[in-house]
Structures are given as C-alpha cells and as structure tokens.
Write an enzyme that holds these catalytic residues in place. Sequence first.
Site, PDB file in Angstrom:
ATOM      1  N   ALA A   1       0.868  -1.181   0.000  1.00 36.09           N
ATOM      2  CA  ALA A   1       0.000   0.000   0.000  1.00 36.09           C
ATOM      3  C   ALA A   1       0.897   1.221   0.000  1.00 36.09           C
ATOM      4  O   ALA A   1       1.864   1.271   0.761  1.00 36.09           O
ATOM      5  CB  ALA A   1      -0.880   0.007   1.240  1.00 36.09           C
ATOM      6  N   HIS A   2       0.633   2.142  -0.887  1.00 33.25           N
ATOM      7  CA  HIS A   2       1.459   3.353  -0.894  1.00 33.25           C
ATOM      8  C   HIS A   2       0.720   4.583  -1.401  1.00 33.25           C
ATOM      9  O   HIS A   2       1.275   5.676  -1.406  1.00 33.25           O
ATOM     10  CB  HIS A   2       2.699   3.150  -1.775  1.00 33.25           C
TER      11      HIS A   2
END
Length: 357
Positions: free
Chosen positions: A203-204
């Site tokens: 996740a970014h």
Amino acid sequence: MKIAVVFGTRPEIIKLSPIVRALNKKGQDFFVIHTNQHYDKNMDEIFLEELELPKAKYNLNIGSGTHANMTGRMLIEVEKILLSEKPDLLIVQGDTNTVLSVSLAASKLHIKVAHIEAGLRSYTKIPEETNRVLTDRISDFCFTPTELQKEILTGEGIDSENIFVVGNTIVDAVIENLKIAENKVKTLEKFDLEPNKYFLVTAHREENVDNQTKAEDILKAISDIQKKHDVKIIFPTHPRTKKQFENFELKLPENIIFTPPLGYLDMLILMKNAKLILTDSGGIQEEACILETPCLTMREATERPESIKVGGNTIVGTDYDKIIEEAEKMLNKKITWYNPFGDGTSAEKIVDILVQN
Ligand code: UD1
Ligand code: UDP
C-alpha cells in the site's frame, strides 16, 4: 532520430526497461534522463542494477517535495537539457509527476512526446489522474495497453491516428525477468515462506496512507485476515507508507512481516507464489493478473478494469468489513485466467512504430 527516455520512479524504471532493451537492439540513438523522483537505493538503484539499465546521462536529483515543488523543479531542470540536447522525441511512461513535467517541457519546445500506458482513467480526483489526462492531451504518440484506452482517448477527442494499441510493457518485463528471478534469488527461503501459504500486501497511494483512518483500517484488516486464514502475510513497505505509519504513531501488527521495499526479482517471486495479493499498486494489479495470482485492490476505483473483467481482481476500497469479506470470496472463487495486457512484445512494437513515424 535522437530519443530521450525519461524515468523517475520505481514503476517507470521497471516498465521502461523493455523499451531501453528494444532501443538498444535496434541500434537507436537514445539517452536516459533520470529525474530521481525516487532516490533511495531500494526504490531506484536496485532496479537499475537488476534490470541492467545504462547509467542515465543526466540525473536531475529532484527527490521529494510537494506536487508543485517537484513538478516545477523538474520542468525547469529538464528544459535546460532538452534545449542543449535537442532530441526529436521524448519517451515517458505512466502517470507520475515526472511524466507530466517532462512532457510539458518537451511539448512546448516542439519535441514530440510518446506516452506509454496512455488512456488509463480512474475517474477519481487523484494526482495521477491529472498527470495522465494532461500528458495524453499533449502527446504525439499515445501507446495504450488495450482497445479500451483507445476508446477512452478517441472519446476525449484525441486523434485516432496518434493512438496505438500495443499491450503493456509490464508483460515484457515480467517475461524477461521471471526466469532470471527463479534462477537467481531465494526469496521464499529468505522470508521463511512456502508457495501458496502466504499473502502479499502493498500500500502506498497518497489517498490511502496519508489518511490515518484508511491506514489503520488496512493494518487491522490484514492482521485479522492473517489470523483467520492461517497464512503468513508479508508487506514490503514503500517509504511514504513507512513515514506515515510513523507520523500517525500506528502500532504495527506483530503477525505481519514488514520489510523494506524489495528488488524486482524478489518481488516477482513473491507475487507468483502468493495465495492472494492485497494492494493499491497499479503495476501489481497487472502483474498479479499476468502471474495468475488473485488480487484485491484496496482503492475506490481502478484504471485497470481489464483484470477485474478477467475475474482475478476485485475492488475492495479500504473498508475493514469489505476487505475481510472479499478475501474470503476471492479465495473460494474459481478463476479462468487470461492475460489481457499483451503478449510481451509491446516494447518492440512501440519502438518499431516510433522509428517508422
Ligand atoms: C509516486 C507517484 C505514484 C506512484 C509511486 C510509485 C506521483 C504523483 N506519484 O508516488 O503515482 O504510484 O510513485 O511508487 O508522482 N520517499 C522516500 N524515498 C524515495 C522516494 C520517496 O523516502 O526514494 C518518500 C518521501 O517521504 C516522499 C514520499 O515518499 O515525500 C512520497 O514520494 P513521491 O515520489 O512524492 O510519491 P510516491 O508516493 O512515491
Ligand atoms: N515493486 C517492487 N518492489 C516492491 C514493491 C513493488 O519491485 O517492494 C514493483 C512491482 O512489482 C511493480 C512496481 O514496483 O512492478 C509497482 O510500483 P508501485 O506499486 O510503487 O507503483 P504503481 O504501479 O502503483 O505506480
């Protein structure tokens, strides 16, 4: 014809590596500009080494900043290079600030712009959507992964003569590197994982990890999924995500294996052997589909609906209940796979088209 190839971030390096290979193979005159939007060794150098890319002739050393700050500095710095090198054509890939800045500079100097992965749309108000819409608008060559993006672009008034459906160079990159990875790295052993007995999480996205509630929901959901499904979970952590987890003072669940960002070879092995991938990454949604690993996309929308159509990807947002529920469904679903993103010859097709035009 003199060509400038420009990249700045991890996914651009990976997805442009087949283009660099194809340009070399055809003996084209080209040089590389690296904006260094990404600069940590494991977000940048590791990929240049693994993918055996030539050293960039120019490095703009841009690093991080606000959107305007990065975009503005890149515009100024790249213009100087374009004025002195006078390339005929600039190649960019994707939807980052690097892509928009350098395309804008080139376009105003009447240097042709080739945009790879053109026509993707999430129809959400995120920085990447602004970057891709504007870049498509000023590009002379729009290279789209599938027919869908061609329809989108013609619908937006882009001349169909400038649109070429060529597949996505990520297929080329996966094919070129998977065998190398299988012979070279011992990723599963390194993390004590067994094939099909772990989930992979990344996740970014700014809209997720810069939002405390969403970041918390993701961590809680994956921690509970781990307990429920008796699998290990590994989470290579993007520097933005690490920074935000620290800013929000979130307690990282102990049952998740957090690692720094990994190289591409390790990542390919992890994606191929995972039982399930949970991600908000664009590239990983595609790779999951190519490698036939089921995927849940932790975003509100995707600009890659092809993988949803195939059945191997579901949009789950960051809602705790939805993530838990859809993970269960995805694991029980029978999926008939086909890869909608091309046959691994996109880079050659792109270079052939550019040379002929
Ligand atoms: C950028 C792209 C995004 C892409 C992602 C790929 C834009 C608007 N966003 O997001 O579309 O999916 O790259 O990974 O261009 N940082 C480091 N070291 C690095 C790079 C970043 O510490 O090498 C940290 C910095 O705190 C920085 C933050 O990550 O402020 C965000 O970096 P930035 O390049 O602005 O955006 P990404 O989230 O990486
Ligand atoms: N990737 C990698 N190591 C990691 C995480 C991702 O090599 O630790 C690769 C991934 O396989 C894909 C690309 O980086 O090819 C995607 O980058 P990212 O998720 O940062 O960006 P996006 O595709 O969302 O723009």
